[in-house]
Design a protein around this motif. Structure first.
Motif: not given
Length: 345
Positions: A223-233
């Motif tokens: 599960x991620x948020x819709x942002x670049x940082x969370x995609x990297x994580x």
């Protein structure tokens, strides 16, 4: 200062009464079509402007429509708003745009504010999956005079119209494309599945795996948020697995972008080692240097126009029986370099 044209000026020029001109300008069917056309043409020639306040007082309408979105700094929501405005502005409506930043309390405040200024309707993409607990929303539901139309993120509530895309199909098509590229360990970056749109993308992903004989692995869903940082994580978690995935389907283009950045910095090739697919067709997906991003187009402009059309139908409906519309648009998979190992035939 040049004197403003009034209905009396138009009436004098055409040899009609002011009352006839007024009715013609308001498209009263008791006035013949030819007369209405003549009055409108003359009004345009004489640069006549209707007094919106007087019109509102007479009709009981404010000619203001509220639009509530989680955020406006994405191409998707800004395009939806553009579609709404393009449809409503020629009909004399002004759009009041509110963003909630995905926060429950702000969403409640925005709904309350729009109801208090007596907008003629609200077009809304929800930020709160438990919307029924929102006091402002419940106030809106009780106010039967204010039409509400959901778009994109919605709740299934009886009597409320909606315009969405087929998110299940979008998730299915994205996953099937990755399978067709020879991928068989496909990860999914999901968003909060309490929201119907993200739940349906997840279910489409699962169904595509099942239909193609691939066993579902819960550990590959993050599960991620819709942002670049969370995609990297999320990508980092996947790459650190004993057996990393050979593909990622993300429910968000922004998370997909973050995943791509993390994968590239780890020295892993895209799409040779890992394929990536996003969702939304944000502009940056086609302008990425070297690695353009495969994604699912949601047709936001069409969604906005359709939501506005549904509102106009509801606000013009004089029948006691309200007709609810649930419009589902068809998404389109846009295949680009981030996932294309083999040409699909």
């Amino acid at each position: 200062m040049k004197k403003k044209t009034t209905i009396y000026d138009i009436a004098e020029k055409l040899g009609l009464t002011a009352a006839t001109v007024s009715r013609a300008l308001n498209n009263n069917t008791k006035i013949s079509l030819n007369t209405r056309k003549l009055v409108l043409e003359t009004a345009l020639e004489m640069n006549y402007e209707q007094n919106k306040l007087a019109l509102a007082l007479k009709s009981g309408k404010s000619y203001n429509v509220g639009v509530i979105v989680p955020r406006i700094d994405s191409n998707f929501f800004s395009s939806v708003i553009r579609g709404i405005e393009e449809e409503l502005y020629p009909k004399g409506y002004h759009v009041i745009i509110c963003q909630t930043h995905n926060q429950e309390n702000i969403e409640n405040e925005k709904i309350n504010s729009l109801v208090n200024v007596q907008v003629d309707g609200i077009l809304m993409s929800i930020s709160n999956a438990n919307l029924e607990e929102n006091k402002g929303f419940n106030k809106l539901l009780k106010n039967k005079k204010t039409p509400l139309v959901f778009f994109d993120r919605k709740k299934d509530i009886k009597g409320i119209s909606s315009v969405t895309i087929d998110d299940f199909k979008g998730g299915y098509d994205a996953t099937k494309h990755l399978l067709d590229q020879g991928c068989n360990r496909i990860a999914h970056l999901s968003n909060d599945r309490n929201f119907e749109i993200f739940r349906n993308r997840y279910l489409g992903y699962k169904q595509a795996l099942s239909d193609n004989g691939i066993e579902f692995d819960e550990s590959l869903v993050i599960e991620t948020q819709s942002n670049v940082l969370d995609g990297r994580r999320a990508a980092r978690l996947l790459l650190d697995m004993e057996t990393p995935p050979d593909a990622i389907f993300s429910s968000s283009d922004f998370a997909a972008l973050g995943a791509i950045q993390e994968i590239k910095e780890s020295g892993i090739n895209i799409p040779e080692d890992i394929c990536v697919v996003g969702f939304s067709n944000e502009p940056f997906t086609r302008f990425m240097e070297l690695t353009t991003i495969t994604t699912v187009d949601q047709f936001p402009l069409e969604m906005g126009r359709t939501a506005a059309q549904v509102f106009l139908e509801e606000v013009s409906n004089t029948d006691e029986t309200k007709t609810t519309k649930n419009v589902v648009l068809t998404p389109q998979l846009i295949i680009r370099k981030s996932s294309l190992k083999h040409k699909e035939g």
